[in-house]
Design a protein around this motif. Structure first.
Motif, PDB file in Angstrom:
ATOM      1  N   TRP A  40       0.811  -1.219   0.000  1.00 30.94           N
ATOM      2  CA  TRP A  40       0.000   0.000   0.000  1.00 30.94           C
ATOM      3  C   TRP A  40       0.846   1.272   0.000  1.00 30.94           C
ATOM      4  O   TRP A  40       0.331   2.368   0.198  1.00 30.94           O
ATOM      5  N   SER A  41       2.139   1.136  -0.219  1.00 30.65           N
ATOM      6  CA  SER A  41       3.038   2.284  -0.057  1.00 30.65           C
ATOM      7  C   SER A  41       2.751   3.422  -1.020  1.00 30.65           C
ATOM      8  O   SER A  41       2.837   4.595  -0.649  1.00 30.65           O
ATOM      9  N   LEU A  42       2.417   3.106  -2.273  1.00 21.11           N
ATOM     10  CA  LEU A  42       2.161   4.184  -3.236  1.00 21.11           C
ATOM     11  C   LEU A  42       0.919   4.976  -2.851  1.00 21.11           C
ATOM     12  O   LEU A  42       0.917   6.207  -2.902  1.00 21.11           O
ATOM     13  N   LEU A  43      -0.134   4.271  -2.451  1.00 20.86           N
ATOM     14  CA  LEU A  43      -1.351   4.970  -2.021  1.00 20.86           C
ATOM     15  C   LEU A  43      -1.071   5.822  -0.794  1.00 20.86           C
ATOM     16  O   LEU A  43      -1.618   6.911  -0.639  1.00 20.86           O
ATOM     17  N   ALA A  44      -0.182   5.344   0.089  1.00 20.97           N
ATOM     18  CA  ALA A  44       0.145   6.098   1.299  1.00 20.97           C
ATOM     19  C   ALA A  44       0.777   7.446   0.974  1.00 20.97           C
ATOM     20  O   ALA A  44       0.393   8.478   1.524  1.00 20.97           O
ATOM     21  N   VAL A  45       1.751   7.454   0.056  1.00 24.73           N
ATOM     22  CA  VAL A  45       2.420   8.719  -0.267  1.00 24.73           C
ATOM     23  C   VAL A  45       1.555   9.602  -1.159  1.00 24.73           C
ATOM     24  O   VAL A  45       1.758  10.812  -1.242  1.00 24.73           O
ATOM     25  N   ASP A  46       0.571   9.011  -1.821  1.00 25.47           N
ATOM     26  CA  ASP A  46      -0.288   9.793  -2.713  1.00 25.47           C
ATOM     27  C   ASP A  46      -1.593  10.219  -2.053  1.00 25.47           C
ATOM     28  O   ASP A  46      -2.396  10.912  -2.659  1.00 25.47           O
ATOM     29  N   ILE A  47      -1.803   9.827  -0.800  1.00 28.48           N
ATOM     30  CA  ILE A  47      -3.097  10.069  -0.157  1.00 28.48           C
ATOM     31  C   ILE A  47      -3.474  11.552  -0.090  1.00 28.48           C
ATOM     32  O   ILE A  47      -4.665  11.885  -0.064  1.00 28.48           O
ATOM     33  N   PRO A  48      -2.518  12.510  -0.063  1.00 33.66           N
ATOM     34  CA  PRO A  48      -2.932  13.926  -0.084  1.00 33.66           C
ATOM     35  C   PRO A  48      -3.750  14.294  -1.318  1.00 33.66           C
ATOM     36  O   PRO A  48      -4.565  15.216  -1.275  1.00 33.66           O
TER      37      PRO A  48
END
Length: 316
Positions: A40-48
């Motif tokens: 889920w790392s990409l979604l985490a950094v893109d969550i903004p």
């Protein structure tokens, strides 16, 4: 329902999943959770890109009250549900040797239950893949193409085309390794982002300079080398400790970035919000301020002020 089905298979094999004790050669629970964090790392950094559409109360500086529309859904959705998904996968593997419970259940069901399972799979792809894969890539293209008013719809199309050209099915046999390297680099990036916003700037931003190509965020020819160095070093260390990449890369990136900014880059490239001792002038709705920046109006105002100065000078 899937959990109960898989648990029934385990009972038939005389396996009690609640009292099962693994061996030293089996994958640890911590490793499974670390792998899920990488997934889920990409979604985490893109969550903004998603949370910027949420409403926040005016004149509220408390983090928990301001962000309840963000962290409550996140805590309910990802850690809770993903942990249970991990449990189902673990039970499936213990009972059958196959970590994919969908495949296991498909082998023991028929008729309308099979239709329900297929519907669940379709809905999972529709919801999860849209959030985790399409939205980050699409909004990246939208942001990059802002000058040409690149639409979100075309961003999705472009993401789909490029994603297909990269042949993602070719990495399925090495999916764990791919997600490990991927999660390692993203964990370091998340550390830099969190440190910059929450620790360095204390949730304050010089909004006008975000839209100024030569503003304070330009740094060295558009590159913040403190961030780049912290990201690259933390990524490399996280790759070295690949089994626990997020648990290593994230805190290391935070520490490295903080040190580089505090003792090097902030002295070389001062940041207004930091220099102001974190003035409320650099807050938004939490200080009852809505930022509206219209370059055309700013230029007209500047021209009017310049004319006034000229008139004043000639009169004097």
């Amino acid at each position: 329902w899937i959990f109960l089905q898989i648990n029934g298979i385990a009972k038939e094999a005389n396996l009690n999943i609640f009292t099962y004790e693994g061996t030293a050669n089996q994958t640890t629970w911590l490793f499974i959770m670390a792998a899920n964090m990488g997934f889920w790392s990409l979604l985490a950094v893109d969550i903004p890109n998603i949370t910027r559409y949420l409403k926040a109360p005016t004149n509220e500086k408390g983090w928990f009250k301001r962000n309840k529309n963000s962290y409550i859904p996140h805590l309910l959705a990802l850690p809770t549900v993903q942990t249970f998904m991990g449990v189902i996968g673990a039970v499936s593997f213990l009972a059958t040797g196959n970590w994919n419970p969908i495949e296991v259940v498909q082998e023991i069901t028929t008729g309308w239950l099979m239709v329900v399972i297929l519907l669940m799979v379709v809905l999972a792809q529709w919801s999860t893949n849209s959030a985790a894969n399409l939205i980050p890539a699409s909004l990246t293209f939208v942001n990059a193409g802002a000058k040409w008013n690149f639409s979100y719809a075309w961003g999705i199309v472009l993401a789909g085309v490029i994603g297909t050209l990269f042949q993602p099915w070719a990495i399925l046999d090495q999916l764990s390794n791919f997600l490990g390297y991927y999660g390692a680099t993203m964990s370091a990036l998340a550390g830099v982002m969190i440190c910059d916003y929450y620790i360095i700037r204390k949730r304050r931003l010089n909004v006008k300079d975000l839209y100024n190509p030569k503003g304070q965020y330009h740094y060295n020819k558009g590159v913040n080398w403190a961030g780049m160095i912290a990201w690259l070093v933390a990524s490399a260390v996280a790759v070295y400790f690949l089994e626990y990449m997020y648990l290593v890369g994230f805190p290391l990136a935070v520490a490295l970035y903080y040190g580089l900014m505090k003792f090097w880059y902030l002295k070389k490239y001062p940041q207004a919000e930091v220099e102001s001792k974190f003035s409320d002038d650099y807050l938004g709705t939490s200080a009852d301020r809505d930022w509206v920046i219209i370059p055309e109006l700013e230029n007209e105002t500047a021209e009017a002020l310049n004319k006034d100065r000229v008139v004043t000078t000639s009169n004097s």
